[in-house]
Design an enzyme around this catalytic site. Structure first.
Site, PDB file in Angstrom:
ATOM      1  N   HIS A   1       8.245   6.084   6.109  1.00  0.00           N
ATOM      2  CA  HIS A   1       7.260   6.888   6.803  1.00  0.00           C
ATOM      3  C   HIS A   1       6.322   5.855   7.465  1.00  0.00           C
ATOM      4  CE1 HIS A   1       5.578   5.985   2.967  1.00  0.00           C
ATOM      5  NE2 HIS A   1       4.422   6.179   3.486  1.00  0.00           N
TER       6      HIS A   1
ATOM      7  N   GLY B   1       0.782  -1.103   0.059  1.00  0.00           N
ATOM      8  CA  GLY B   1       0.004  -0.135   0.059  1.00  0.00           C
ATOM      9  C   GLY B   1       0.786   1.296   0.002  1.00  0.00           C
TER      10      GLY B   1
ATOM     11  N   HIS C   1      10.370   6.914   0.579  1.00  0.00           N
ATOM     12  CA  HIS C   1      10.974   7.574   2.052  1.00  0.00           C
ATOM     13  C   HIS C   1      10.274   6.761   3.073  1.00  0.00           C
ATOM     14  CE1 HIS C   1      13.194  11.024   3.372  1.00  0.00           C
ATOM     15  NE2 HIS C   1      12.705  10.554   4.487  1.00  0.00           N
TER      16      HIS C   1
ATOM     17  N   CYS D   1      -6.133 -11.735  31.248  1.00  0.00           N
ATOM     18  CA  CYS D   1      -6.365 -11.020  29.984  1.00  0.00           C
ATOM     19  C   CYS D   1      -5.534 -12.090  28.781  1.00  0.00           C
ATOM     20  CB  CYS D   1      -5.407  -9.781  30.136  1.00  0.00           C
ATOM     21  SG  CYS D   1      -4.412  -9.123  28.672  1.00  0.00           S
TER      22      CYS D   1
HETATM   23  P1  AMP Z   1       1.753   5.643   1.600  1.00  0.00           P
HETATM   24  O1  AMP Z   1       0.556   5.838   0.574  1.00  0.00           O
HETATM   25  O2  AMP Z   1       1.393   4.647   2.612  1.00  0.00           O
HETATM   26  O3  AMP Z   1       3.120   5.557   0.817  1.00  0.00           O
HETATM   27  O4  AMP Z   1       1.800   7.049   2.508  1.00  0.00           O
HETATM   28  C1  AMP Z   1       2.340   8.254   1.934  1.00  0.00           C
HETATM   29  C2  AMP Z   1       1.060   9.473   2.496  1.00  0.00           C
HETATM   30  O5  AMP Z   1       1.887  10.626   2.260  1.00  0.00           O
HETATM   31  C3  AMP Z   1      -0.056   9.327   1.430  1.00  0.00           C
HETATM   32  O6  AMP Z   1      -1.083   9.125   2.419  1.00  0.00           O
HETATM   33  C4  AMP Z   1       0.114  10.671   0.819  1.00  0.00           C
HETATM   34  O7  AMP Z   1      -1.225  11.184   0.825  1.00  0.00           O
HETATM   35  C5  AMP Z   1       0.881  11.328   1.537  1.00  0.00           C
HETATM   36  N1  AMP Z   1       1.659  12.517   0.891  1.00  0.00           N
HETATM   37  C6  AMP Z   1       2.032  12.630  -0.310  1.00  0.00           C
HETATM   38  N2  AMP Z   1       2.845  13.636  -0.528  1.00  0.00           N
HETATM   39  C7  AMP Z   1       2.612  14.198   0.442  1.00  0.00           C
HETATM   40  C8  AMP Z   1       3.315  15.473   0.923  1.00  0.00           C
HETATM   41  N3  AMP Z   1       3.969  16.330   0.025  1.00  0.00           N
HETATM   42  N4  AMP Z   1       2.975  16.255   2.081  1.00  0.00           N
HETATM   43  C9  AMP Z   1       2.308  15.430   2.844  1.00  0.00           C
HETATM   44  N5  AMP Z   1       1.811  14.315   2.642  1.00  0.00           N
HETATM   45  C10 AMP Z   1       1.947  13.722   1.639  1.00  0.00           C
HETATM   46 ZN    ZN Z   2      -2.730  -8.091  29.683  1.00  0.00          ZN
HETATM   47 ZN    ZN Z   3      13.193  11.131   0.316  1.00  0.00          ZN
END
Ligand code: AMP
Ligand code: ZN
Ligand code: ZN
Length: 338
Positions: free
Chosen positions: A172, A165, A170, A202
């Protein structure tokens, strides 16, 4: 190994789901190694075109905070998502026309956590204390969101690799603040309550087993769960009962950072850097004391090796070709020095 074993059906008492274990559905476990040795969503991307790289802060949506504060050479940044699924500037309103249809306005929070200033560094390349900083950034943001009146639940998750997904390579992760409790959370809480009512324990305080254990640290242990839905799925569980992830302190964050790094490295070595997701399963904000005793947070790592098909969508049951005890043994035996 389990290739000659008969299928077995196990109940996951934490999520309340049935899982079918069927080794006949797979070739040998080693055949599950990621087909794509480089799960980068855009292998040609570089720091010059990446909004998450240091020096490109102006290309991002507004920053919420950075670690350390007020320095240009940051280690972690928490920013607003430029393309948010829910909007923080909407009024929260229940617009349900009648009791048969539920409609809320699209209010909520969708943030991005940039885990490193460097484009070519993965989360598992960071040191345990740097990963600890990422975990503390999650904690701080969850604490901020807990002060928003209509917030019910916060989902922290990471997508690594295009087929898990991710749209940007980079390193994140993301944090979504939701004005409702998602269905997986409600059914997990219900299932853990049933376990507690039956056993006075639990379910996660009781889950540790030598056969399923991969590794452990001072405050956490990692296992393949007894009824894992996915091959080589891993749970990292706090040893001490704790309902909310954001109770994590600095020492536990570094300790968790070490175990998370180790698990990511083991998966990467065993399965050739597979696409993967991790999710933090915490508790809703508003819980009474009686609910705290059976809610125990944990971190789930899911390498994306199988495809979710019609059976899974239709039945809500998963078919896992790898028995958890076999996956745990393989992962225990992956050795390297950190
Ligand atoms: P993923 O799609 O899991 O790789 O997460 C990357 C996220 O970064 C996506 O939800 C994008 O909407 C978001 N995104 C892409 N470009 C930017 C940007 N320039 N600033 C902030 N969020 C961004
Ligand atoms: Zn527990
Ligand atoms: Zn980068």
């Amino acid at each position: 190994m389990a290739t000659g074993r008969n299928p077995e059906v196990r109940k996951d008492v934490i999520f309340g789901k049935w899982v079918i274990f069927s080794p006949a559905r797979a070739r040998r476990p080693s055949d599950l190694k990621s087909k794509n040795p480089n799960p980068n969503p855009n292998p040609n991307s570089s720091s010059s075109s990446c909004p998450f790289c240091i020096g490109h802060e102006h290309e991002c949506a507004p920053e919420i905070f950075r670690i350390p504060q007020n320095v240009s050479n940051w280690k972690v940044r928490v920013i607003e998502n430029l393309y948010p699924a829910l909007r923080r500037d909407q009024q929260f309103e229940n617009r349900s026309p009648n009791s048969q249809s539920c409609v809320l306005t699209g209010f909520g929070f969708h943030d991005v956590v940039i885990e490193t200033p460097n484009h070519s560094v993965n989360l598992s390349d960071l040191s345990e204390s740097e990963i600890g900083d990422v975990l503390l950034a999650y904690k701080e943001r969850i604490e901020q969101l807990s002060c928003q009146g209509s917030m019910k639940y916060v989902q922290v998750f990471k997508n690594h690799g295009a087929s898990a997904g991710a749209s940007l390579s980079h390193s994140h992760s993301q944090i979504m603040g939701l004005p409702f409790i998602p269905p997986t959370v409600s059914s997990r809480l219900q299932s853990m309550k049933e376990y507690f009512d039956d056993s006075s324990n639990c379910g996660l305080c009781n889950i540790r087993s030598e056969e399923l254990l991969i590794d452990e640290s001072i405050h956490f242990f990692s296992i393949v769960p007894f009824a894992a839905s996915f091959p080589f799925e891993i749970w990292i569980v706090p040893r001490e009962h704790s309902s909310h992830f954001h109770m994590l302190d600095n020492e536990k964050a570094v300790d968790l950072g070490r175990l998370l790094k180790l698990m990511l490295m083991k998966l990467s070595m065993q399965l050739k850097d597979p696409p993967l997701n991790f999710m933090i399963h915490t508790s809703p904000f508003q819980l009474t004391d009686s609910h705290l005793s059976y809610n125990h947070w944990f971190l789930q790592i899911v390498p994306q090796l199988t495809v979710v098909g019609g059976f899974e969508i239709g039945s809500g049951c998963y078919i896992n070709p790898v028995f958890p005890e076999d996956a745990a043994k393989l992962l225990r035996e992956v050795n390297f020095s950190m």
